[in-house]
Design an enzyme around this catalytic site. Structure first.
Site, PDB file in Angstrom:
ATOM      1  CG  ASP A 177      -1.933   0.718   1.376  1.00 36.98           C
ATOM      2  OD1 ASP A 177      -2.500   1.045   0.130  1.00 36.98           O
ATOM      3  OD2 ASP A 177      -2.544   0.662   2.126  1.00 36.98           O
TER       4      ASP A 177
ATOM      5  CE  LYS B 150      -2.782   4.648   0.655  1.00 36.82           C
ATOM      6  NZ  LYS B 150      -4.304   4.865   0.368  1.00 36.82           N
TER       7      LYS B 150
ATOM      8  CG  ASN C 104       0.512   4.999   3.415  1.00 31.16           C
ATOM      9  OD1 ASN C 104      -0.309   5.459   4.248  1.00 31.16           O
ATOM     10  ND2 ASN C 104       0.127   3.585   2.844  1.00 31.16           N
TER      11      ASN C 104
ATOM     12  CG  ASP D 128      -1.944   2.542   6.929  1.00 39.20           C
ATOM     13  OD1 ASP D 128      -1.678   1.115   7.350  1.00 39.20           O
ATOM     14  OD2 ASP D 128      -2.496   3.318   6.893  1.00 39.20           O
TER      15      ASP D 128
ATOM     16  CB  THR E  41      -4.395   3.177  -3.060  1.00 38.99           C
ATOM     17  OG1 THR E  41      -4.758   3.082  -1.120  1.00 38.99           O
ATOM     18  CG2 THR E  41      -5.073   4.361  -2.784  1.00 38.99           C
TER      19      THR E  41
END
Length: 422
Positions: free
Chosen positions: A138, A140, A143, A159, A180
């Protein structure tokens, strides 16, 4: 229960919680202070009763953080973990330096070399994760946090709720669709099995985003976006936004955004790429901040307008015609009211604002997909980015025309509703 666990369970509370730093749909983060040392941390608080059936997600996050904590300066550290009768607590670094893109937008200038430095720090941490058998899944901009507000602060990957420990080196291990959407690799959508290469695809998307202010696969719908990702359908356009970006940067992005995961660049290879490693990097020396900031803000405004229209459509489909001729409040206010109602938590589930770490009723861990819920990090609450990312490159005239169409659609909907009410 081991002797160590038994001893831990009878220890007195060592933390006092303070203000709420953030709250998503399934988690609450509070500032906390260690009573003995006076040091401040972030405590992610998870209610056992509300997370029933999802315990594995928290256990997995703890297992990942335990494996990598304190091992790399660019990874958020798990300081402590403990349970009370009602709650689970993950105590981490307090990252008060803000999010990656917010920091960029506050800068007076921003160059390609700055972007390369940020990606190098991220890659260094990702290489460390991969070396320890962990895929993040994840990555991105939301994060990626800074430890402190200082200019030389460490960039931190945060995260780890979707991270997994890979027990094998093969790609075809994980098959859950997660992440995401705008940053997800093709193999995740194909459900053909995925592993560490998905993190390099995400780094390619982040690099593109850092250099122009919008993401490469942004489309008008999630379906179109998925189709674009599956075909790696992107380009470095419009030219006016890319003319000051070097060819080496574009080559680096292409190596990351390779459809076949077996041919995609690895984290260690990426660290050796000439755009990252230099010294003959070929980077330009033009200030990218005006373009990046303009595109980021323009697309954010447009997506908010589009989301308002979608909310209106959902309300109309949900029975607005059953209102006996009484016109409801204006759409924006009604949408805000609906969002407030969704965010309200029953009183018995609200976290206490102050007190020792023994409160009940906090919200549980995030679900697998991150396309709608707010993400919560150590020290910062960040609403998830629009699933489409921040926009395909467009001119100001195109953006203005889209805004006009959105506003026209809004007026048309409510004029029609007024006529029906009359």
């Amino acid at each position: 229960m081991t002797t160590a666990q038994a001893a831990a369970s009878v220890q007195p509370c060592r933390y006092k919680t303070g203000k709420t730093l953030g709250a998503g749909s399934y988690s609450v983060v509070k500032e906390c202070v260690h009573i003995d040392t006076g040091r401040y941390y972030a405590a992610k608080v998870i209610n056992k009763r509300l997370m029933a059936g999802r315990e594995h997600m928290v256990r997995n996050e703890i297992a990942v953080l335990k494996r990598v904590s304190m091992g790399h300066q660019n990874i958020l550290t798990l300081v402590d973990y403990f349970e009370t009768m009602n709650n689970l607590y993950l105590v981490t670094d307090l990252a008060l330096g803000g999010e990656l893109f917010d920091r960029i937008c506050r800068k007076g200038s921003y160059y390609e070399s700055d972007a390369a430095d940020l990606i190098r720090a991220t890659l260094s941490a990702v290489a460390y994760l991969h070396d320890h058998g962990i895929v993040h899944r994840d990555l991105k901009p939301e994060n990626l946090l800074f430890r402190t507000p200082e200019d030389n602060a460490d960039l931190l990957i945060a995260d780890f709720g979707l991270s997994r420990i890979m027990d094998e080196e093969q790609f075809h291990v994980l098959t859950t669709t997660c992440g995401t959407p705008g940053y997800m690799a093709p193999e995740i959508f194909k459900k053909s099995g995925h592993g560490k290469p998905v993190d390099l695809w995400a780094i390619g998307v982040i690099t593109y985003f850092l250099l122009c202010g919008y993401t490469p696969f942004d489309r008008d719908s999630n379906l179109e976006e998925m189709q674009a990702i599956l075909a790696a359908d992107y380009s470095f356009t419009p030219l006016e936004y890319w003319r000051n970006v070097s060819l080496t940067a574009r080559q680096f992005i292409k190596r990351c955004l390779t459809i076949d995961p077996t041919q995609r660049i690895t984290a260690h290879e990426a660290l050796s790429h000439h755009w990252i490693a230099g010294p003959e990097s070929g980077r330009t020396e033009e200030d990218l901040l005006p373009t990046v900031k303009k595109n980021f803000n323009a697309r954010r405004t447009l997506h908010k307008a589009i989301d308002t229209v979608r909310a209106i459509n959902q309300l109309r489909a949900g029975g607005m015609g059953m209102m006996d001729g009484v016109l409801s409040k204006p759409p924006q206010r009604q949408q805000q009211q609906q969002q407030q109602q969704q965010q309200q938590v029953p009183e018995e589930q609200q976290p206490k604002e102050e007190g020792n770490v023994s409160g009940e009723g906090q919200i549980p861990q995030d679900v697998e997909m991150r396309d709608a819920d707010a993400s919560v990090h150590g020290g910062a609450k960040v609403d998830s980015m629009d699933p489409r990312g921040h926009g395909r490159g467009q001119t100001e005239a195109q953006i203005a025309e889209q805004r006009r169409r959105v506003e026209e659609a809004q007026r048309g909907m409510w004029q029609s509703r007024n006529a029906q009410a009359a």
